[in-house]
Design an enzyme around this catalytic site. Structure first.
Site, PDB file in Angstrom:
ATOM      1  N   LYS A   1       3.575  12.907  15.300  1.00 11.53           N
ATOM      2  CA  LYS A   1       3.819  11.594  15.621  1.00 11.53           C
ATOM      3  C   LYS A   1       4.324  10.785  14.210  1.00 11.53           C
ATOM      4  O   LYS A   1       3.320   9.957  13.661  1.00 11.53           O
ATOM      5  CB  LYS A   1       2.523  10.879  16.183  1.00 11.53           C
ATOM      6  CG  LYS A   1       2.597  10.207  17.561  1.00 11.53           C
ATOM      7  CD  LYS A   1       1.472   9.751  17.929  1.00 11.53           C
ATOM      8  CE  LYS A   1       1.743   8.384  18.832  1.00 11.53           C
ATOM      9  NZ  LYS A   1       2.207   8.488  20.124  1.00 11.53           N
TER      10      LYS A   1
ATOM     11  N   ARG B   1      -5.104  14.901  15.602  1.00 12.18           N
ATOM     12  CA  ARG B   1      -3.722  14.906  15.828  1.00 12.18           C
ATOM     13  C   ARG B   1      -2.921  14.248  14.398  1.00 12.18           C
ATOM     14  O   ARG B   1      -1.816  14.563  14.038  1.00 12.18           O
ATOM     15  CB  ARG B   1      -3.275  14.249  16.979  1.00 12.18           C
ATOM     16  CG  ARG B   1      -1.802  14.364  17.350  1.00 12.18           C
ATOM     17  CD  ARG B   1      -1.407  13.939  18.505  1.00 12.18           C
ATOM     18  NE  ARG B   1      -1.544  12.505  18.905  1.00 12.18           N
ATOM     19  CZ  ARG B   1      -1.596  11.769  20.031  1.00 12.18           C
ATOM     20  NH1 ARG B   1      -0.959  12.549  20.946  1.00 12.18           N
ATOM     21  NH2 ARG B   1      -1.532  10.495  20.185  1.00 12.18           N
TER      22      ARG B   1
ATOM     23  N   GLU C   1       9.911  14.519  28.135  1.00 11.58           N
ATOM     24  CA  GLU C   1       9.163  13.434  28.389  1.00 11.58           C
ATOM     25  C   GLU C   1       9.715  12.081  28.152  1.00 11.58           C
ATOM     26  O   GLU C   1      11.253  12.203  28.156  1.00 11.58           O
ATOM     27  CB  GLU C   1       8.049  13.410  27.043  1.00 11.58           C
ATOM     28  CG  GLU C   1       8.527  13.439  25.859  1.00 11.58           C
ATOM     29  CD  GLU C   1       7.654  13.416  24.514  1.00 11.58           C
ATOM     30  OE1 GLU C   1       6.638  12.768  24.728  1.00 11.58           O
ATOM     31  OE2 GLU C   1       8.139  13.947  23.559  1.00 11.58           O
TER      32      GLU C   1
HETATM   33  C1  LIG Z   1       2.442   8.664  21.499  1.00 10.83           C
HETATM   34  C2  LIG Z   1       3.378   9.471  22.457  1.00 10.83           C
HETATM   35  C3  LIG Z   1       3.066   9.849  23.597  1.00 10.83           C
HETATM   36  C4  LIG Z   1       1.840   9.542  24.415  1.00 10.83           C
HETATM   37  O1  LIG Z   1       0.671  10.311  23.662  1.00 10.83           O
HETATM   38  P1  LIG Z   1      -0.902   9.784  23.989  1.00 10.83           P
HETATM   39  O2  LIG Z   1      -1.563  10.486  23.296  1.00 10.83           O
HETATM   40  O3  LIG Z   1      -1.278   9.830  25.422  1.00 10.83           O
HETATM   41  O4  LIG Z   1      -0.648   8.055  23.483  1.00 10.83           O
HETATM   42  C5  LIG Z   1       4.015  10.630  24.358  1.00 10.83           C
HETATM   43  N1  LIG Z   1       5.328  10.977  23.800  1.00 10.83           N
HETATM   44  C6  LIG Z   1       5.562  10.452  22.385  1.00 10.83           C
HETATM   45  C7  LIG Z   1       6.907  10.547  22.058  1.00 10.83           C
HETATM   46  C8  LIG Z   1       4.589   9.813  21.695  1.00 10.83           C
HETATM   47  O5  LIG Z   1       4.746   9.245  20.826  1.00 10.83           O
END
Ligand SMILES: *Cc1c(COP(=O)(O)O)cnc(C)c1O
Length: 294
Positions: free
Chosen positions: A153, A53, A186
């Protein structure tokens, strides 16, 4: 954490020496990518998925990472080793690097900077897992994928930060974020799930959701336990009237959502499906095939 060593561009340095220029594009513009990773029982959970990722986000940002995937994997594992971490939290970050003040990051001038912080994990208290979280719906909509794809991210998290400030100003623990069409995406840093009539639903990634690695693990674990899991859009109304709801993320793991905008979900306590999945998830983190050995 005393004696903590931070990886920075090929070296391990004490925290006080782990510094980045004020001219770094990450400081000036939020230009870079990051990963939040957990170590459990002497192994780094789903490290390959995190590295994949990280590279995918960097690729989307035209960011040239200084190592290949194997080298990047070693940076994370070495950071744990140097700090004697067998259970903890790791933050892996690559910034665009420094040059002038201009918006355009000249590839010949900007040298990306890579750092990795391995330390303790900040957890919700165990009591919060039984009680669940109080969540409000943010007035800020999730970034559209055509503007800044939430799948990246990136170091520009203002969209989530504003929603998080809003939640805390209203005395809530977290903020639910809808997309531009008012559909649930989310929370600020965690994915969302709902349970209705023994089916488990989570929004599909294309709606404007980060494809969480905990999310993927929970989908897999729930299916193995015999639940029907669907990646399907749902509304705020659907979530309010769910049998159970919960959030997933690397730091939070699986935590119930028991109050949304003043309405109780699952009677205001963590539901049985949520608790069963949390227990199964904690077992899942122990399996050698789900991590990279430190
Ligand atoms: C990191 C993150 C998540 C959760 O992802 P994981 O890989 O399970 O830690 C969900 N939403 C956002 C906006 C994030 O930055």
């Amino acid at each position: 954490m005393s004696g903590q060593l931070v990886y920075l561009d090929g070296q391990f340095v004490p925290v006080e020496q782990a510094k980045i220029s004020v001219f770094d594009h990450a400081v000036l513009y939020g230009d870079g990518v990051f990963e939040g990773i957990r170590a459990y029982h002497g192994q780094v959970f789903k490290l390959k998925d995190h590295i994949d990722r990280f590279f995918a986000g960097a690729n989307a940002l035209f960011l040239q990472l200084p190592f290949d995937k194997k080298g990047m994997t070693e940076v994370v594992l070495d950071s744990c080793r140097k700090n004697n971490i067998s259970d903890g939290y790791v933050r892996l970050v690559c910034t665009r690097g420094a040059d002038g003040l201009g918006l355009y990051p000249k590839p010949e001038a900007h040298k990306p900077r890579l750092f990795c912080i391995a330390g303790q994990v900040a957890l919700y208290p165990e009591e919060a897992y039984r009680r669940g979280l109080n969540v409000i719906t943010s007035s800020y909509r999730r970034n559209k994928a055509t503007i800044i794809d939430p799948q990246i991210k990136s170091l520009n998290y203002l969209n989530s930060i504003l929603a998080s400030i809003e939640a805390h100003r209203y005395g809530a623990d977290e903020a639910l974020m809808l997309n531009d069409d008012g559909i649930v995406t989310e929370c600020t840093g965690d994915n969302v799930f709902m349970v209705k009539d023994d089916e488990i639903l989570t929004p599909p990634v294309w709606l404007g959701t980060l494809d969480g690695i905990t999310r993927q693990s929970v989908i897999k674990i729930a299916r193995e336990l015999g639940y029907v899991v669907k990646e399907e859009p749902f509304t705020h109304y659907n979530l309010l009237n769910a049998d159970e709801a919960f959030l997933t993320g690397t730091a939070a793991e699986i935590i119930a959502l028991t109050e949304l905008d003043g309405r109780k979900i699952a009677g205001g306590v963590a539901g049985s499906v949520t608790m069963k999945l949390l227990q199964a998830f904690r077992e899942y983190t122990k399996k050698p095939e789900n991590g990279a050995k430190i």
